[in-house]
Structures are given as C-alpha cells and as structure tokens.
Design an enzyme around this catalytic site. Sequence first.
Site, PDB file in Angstrom:
ATOM      1  N   ASP A  52       1.006  -1.224  -0.024  1.00  0.00           N
ATOM      2  CA  ASP A  52       0.047  -0.066  -0.059  1.00  0.00           C
ATOM      3  C   ASP A  52       0.957   1.257   0.131  1.00  0.00           C
ATOM      4  OD1 ASP A  52      -1.718   2.029   0.461  1.00  0.00           O
ATOM      5  OD2 ASP A  52      -2.242   1.499   2.515  1.00  0.00           O
ATOM      6  N   GLU A 130      31.182   9.233   3.122  1.00  0.00           N
ATOM      7  CA  GLU A 130      31.721   9.033   4.334  1.00  0.00           C
ATOM      8  C   GLU A 130      30.798   9.500   5.337  1.00  0.00           C
ATOM      9  OE1 GLU A 130      36.435  10.108   3.183  1.00  0.00           O
ATOM     10  OE2 GLU A 130      34.918  11.728   3.995  1.00  0.00           O
ATOM     11  N   GLU A 132      29.147  10.092   8.757  1.00  0.00           N
ATOM     12  CA  GLU A 132      29.430  10.167  10.229  1.00  0.00           C
ATOM     13  C   GLU A 132      28.341   9.850  11.197  1.00  0.00           C
ATOM     14  OE1 GLU A 132      33.273  13.428   9.513  1.00  0.00           O
ATOM     15  OE2 GLU A 132      31.273  14.135  10.299  1.00  0.00           O
ATOM     16  N   GLU A 187      35.902  10.374  15.400  1.00  0.00           N
ATOM     17  CA  GLU A 187      35.834  11.587  14.613  1.00  0.00           C
ATOM     18  C   GLU A 187      36.405  12.680  15.756  1.00  0.00           C
ATOM     19  OE1 GLU A 187      36.017  13.782  12.509  1.00  0.00           O
ATOM     20  OE2 GLU A 187      35.997  12.297  10.646  1.00  0.00           O
ATOM     21  N   GLU A 194      33.676   7.591  12.246  1.00  0.00           N
ATOM     22  CA  GLU A 194      33.525   7.410  10.946  1.00  0.00           C
ATOM     23  C   GLU A 194      33.876   6.327  10.677  1.00  0.00           C
ATOM     24  OE1 GLU A 194      35.626   9.503   7.338  1.00  0.00           O
ATOM     25  OE2 GLU A 194      34.807  10.980   8.567  1.00  0.00           O
ATOM     26  N   HIS A 243      30.326  13.337   3.639  1.00  0.00           N
ATOM     27  CA  HIS A 243      31.170  13.956   2.414  1.00  0.00           C
ATOM     28  C   HIS A 243      31.024  12.694   1.208  1.00  0.00           C
ATOM     29  CE1 HIS A 243      34.133  16.125   5.259  1.00  0.00           C
ATOM     30  NE2 HIS A 243      32.947  16.490   5.455  1.00  0.00           N
ATOM     31  N   ARG A 314      40.260  22.912   3.426  1.00  0.00           N
ATOM     32  CA  ARG A 314      39.210  22.158   3.544  1.00  0.00           C
ATOM     33  C   ARG A 314      38.152  22.977   4.095  1.00  0.00           C
ATOM     34  NH1 ARG A 314      40.037  16.689   4.885  1.00  0.00           N
ATOM     35  NH2 ARG A 314      42.056  16.011   4.540  1.00  0.00           N
ATOM     36  N   GLU A 331      35.526  15.881  -3.943  1.00  0.00           N
ATOM     37  CA  GLU A 331      34.829  15.710  -2.612  1.00  0.00           C
ATOM     38  C   GLU A 331      33.801  16.792  -2.256  1.00  0.00           C
ATOM     39  OE1 GLU A 331      35.932  15.189   2.164  1.00  0.00           O
ATOM     40  OE2 GLU A 331      37.602  15.806   0.679  1.00  0.00           O
ATOM     41  N   ARG A 333      31.536  18.417   0.468  1.00  0.00           N
ATOM     42  CA  ARG A 333      31.759  18.372   1.908  1.00  0.00           C
ATOM     43  C   ARG A 333      30.293  18.868   2.491  1.00  0.00           C
ATOM     44  NH1 ARG A 333      36.731  17.998   4.059  1.00  0.00           N
ATOM     45  NH2 ARG A 333      35.955  19.363   5.792  1.00  0.00           N
TER      46      ARG A 333
END
Length: 442
Positions: A52, A130, A132, A187, A194, A243, A314, A331, A333
């Site tokens: 359903d 990745e 976390e 982490e 992680e 990430h 970063r 990557e 983030r």
Amino acid sequence: MGYTREDIKRIAKEENVRFIRLQFTDLLGSIKNVEIPVSQLDKALDNKMMFDGSSIEGYVRIEESDMYLVPDLDTWVVFPWVHEDRIARLICDIYMPDGTPFAGDPRGILKRVLKEAEEMGFTSMNVGPEPEFFLFKTDEKGNPTTELNDHGGYFDLAPMDLGENCRRDIVLTLEEMGFEIEASHHEVAPGQHEIDFKYADAIKAADQIQTFKLVVKTVARVHGLHATFMPKPLYGSNGSGMHCHVSLFQGDENAFYDETDPLGLSETARHFMAGVMEHARAMAAITNPVVNSYKRLVPGYEAPCYVAWSASNRSPMIRIPASRGISTRVELRNPDPAANPYLTLAVILKAGLDGIRNKMELVAPVDRNIYIMSEEERLDENIYSLPADLREALNELLRSDVICDALGDHALAHFYELKEIEWDMYRTQVHQWELDQYLTHY
C-alpha cells in the site's frame, strides 16, 4: 556479486532463512520494508509482491495505493546478527500496476539521472561516501539520551574512545555483509565516529549508505548505545557530515583526470564542479534536508558554509583529494547523513551534468581560510554562502529548473510539502532556548 534467482533460493535454504525483508526508501530517506516468509520468495522474485503506497511518506494517494516491489537480485544479503530463523534482505525498485517505474521512488529517480549521464557518454558515476555518526548512552528503559559514552577526539584510542568496541563490531558486521572497509576511527567531537567503505557505482553506493545506517543502529543497540545520524546533536561540537567523493567514468577511463593539467583535472571535471557550485544553494534542501542540518553549516566546526573549491583547503564546499589518475575525484563536503542518499546523488549528478552540458566556467580556487575572511573579501572573490536555514533552502530549490527536473514533478511536490510542514512546526514551536533567554527577563 551478481546473484541469480537460483543462487538466492539455494542460499536461503542453506542458511535457514525464514523471512525476507523487501526494502525500499521513502522520500525522506527512511528505510521501509515488507517482510515476507520464505514460502513467498518465488512470488517476490516474480515481481508480484504488492504493498500500500498510500501509507508511505511522499508516495501516492489512498485511491491509487497499489504498488509493486521489484527486487534487485544483486542486493541479496542474509543479516548476520540473527543465527536462528534467519532474515535476509532484498532492496526493491517501486513500480506502478501498469508496469511503469513509480516517479516518486528515490532509487528510480537516481536511475533516471544516471541514464541521462549515460546518454552524454558517461557510463558510470563512482561515489565514495563518508557518513559520520554519534554514539550516545541509553537510559534504563533503552531510550536514547544525549549523554556521551566517551570524550575522545580525532583518531583517539581506548580508554579515551569507549566506542571502539562498538565500532569494531560494526566493521566486522559490515564485512560479513560484503562491505570493503577502508578505515574506521573516532571523529573530532566526543562520541563521534566515522567508518569509510570502498567507493561503488552510484546505485550501489546509495544502497550501501542505507544498509550502513541500519547496521550501525542495530549493532549500537546490542552495545546498549544509541547511534544517530542527526547532523548536529550537540551545541558547541562538530556536526556529522556525509562527504561524497564523486567521479565520472567513460568505460575504464576516469573522465575527471587530465595528466596535462597542473592539478590533474580535466575540463569535464572543471565543468562538473562549476555546475555543482552553480546549483549548490538549490541542492541544499536535498543535501541538507532537515531543520537541524543548518545548525551544522556554521563557521568554526569544519563544516562548509561557503560555495567555493580548493585542491588543499578544507574550508570550501568542494575539495580535490590528492590522489590522481584513476582515483581523481571531487569531494563534496556539504551533504549530511540525514539526506536521502538516492536524491542527494541524483541532484549532485544533475547539477554536474548541467555544468558539463553548458561548459560552465569554474571560478578560481580559494586556498585561504574562508572562515576568517571578511564579507567584503568573500564578495571580491565571488564566494557566496549556502542557505542559512531550511526555509531559505526550500526557496532556492524552487528557483532551480535543473534541480526541480532532477526530482521530477511528483517527488518535488511531495518533498516540498513535507518540508514546509517541518519548517512550520519548527517555526511555531517554543524552544527551550527561548524559555531560558526570555521567561524571567521579560
């Protein structure tokens, strides 16, 4: 591993499987399942199992509720945490009674955008996620608390990291289920962890994220802990991201690599990144889909707030990891683990394809710490912010024809409606912070 119908029936018998969970994902990213006894396995493999759809968030109205579960045989796995009357799993696509794919199925939405990529010459999209998570203690009734079970930091070991045994059991369970685990560690924030697993094609990667969440929560419960993928469970600590390392392939060739480029990036990669940055604010409602997501996207906690890129820094939204050749990748983030992985990868890919199709120019990289730049400096370098809250993100979503098209009319309308309700509930609620600030002051 590719499974045939005969393989599945043989394994079910050898492993004493008694029940099979036919799993799928709703629009908000929650795993759902229809559990059947093994006596109904043939019917499921014949694509004749119905459910359903009107009872599932973002699916269909009650007057059009019948839908079919079509198992992907390659997702067959026997859960390792039950050893008697064992339970297996198959992830399913959702189909309508007329045999057409359901337009609101998140897995189907990702498949549709991947088909578009294939038509542009890209045979696959590789994704290394990745996600976390935090581990919290539970109370005497087994309900989650926000009491941490450790005070470890980045890469800490026991006795600082008291979640180490739980994390190790999660890794062992994932490996039993076919995951190739590359690393696992504590982490930055206390209680935060992680576990990284090997990249896969986009559909498998999204399936793995959903399986990963299920395993993490299940194993944590065995250890008397509660695992949460909430983006920002604790004020003053880092939040949890997801990430996504992404690359496009043309056959065996990584379309993002160019050995003649100073950074090893092809024009395709640069156009892809330009497209993602162009649509980043519109994607935010998908990549960061809950009110709490925007408590993570603030300066000072290693989460990106600004739309920029760098090969080393970063603080921007996009980073280029050092590996080159076949491992060249982008990557992203900004996504967080509350996001629906199928929709997240669909909008990332759609945005990148738009950049490739229109040969969008990539702005210069930002190799400074954006967090300490003034607003004037950011404007001079054409750096703008991600949305500050869910309401702003929803407004941006509707402004983007590209991201709306990635979702399709059905998913867009239902997702937007559900998120408007969420925002309105949050907006009208009286929160503890307000009581602490104002109750005695006024």
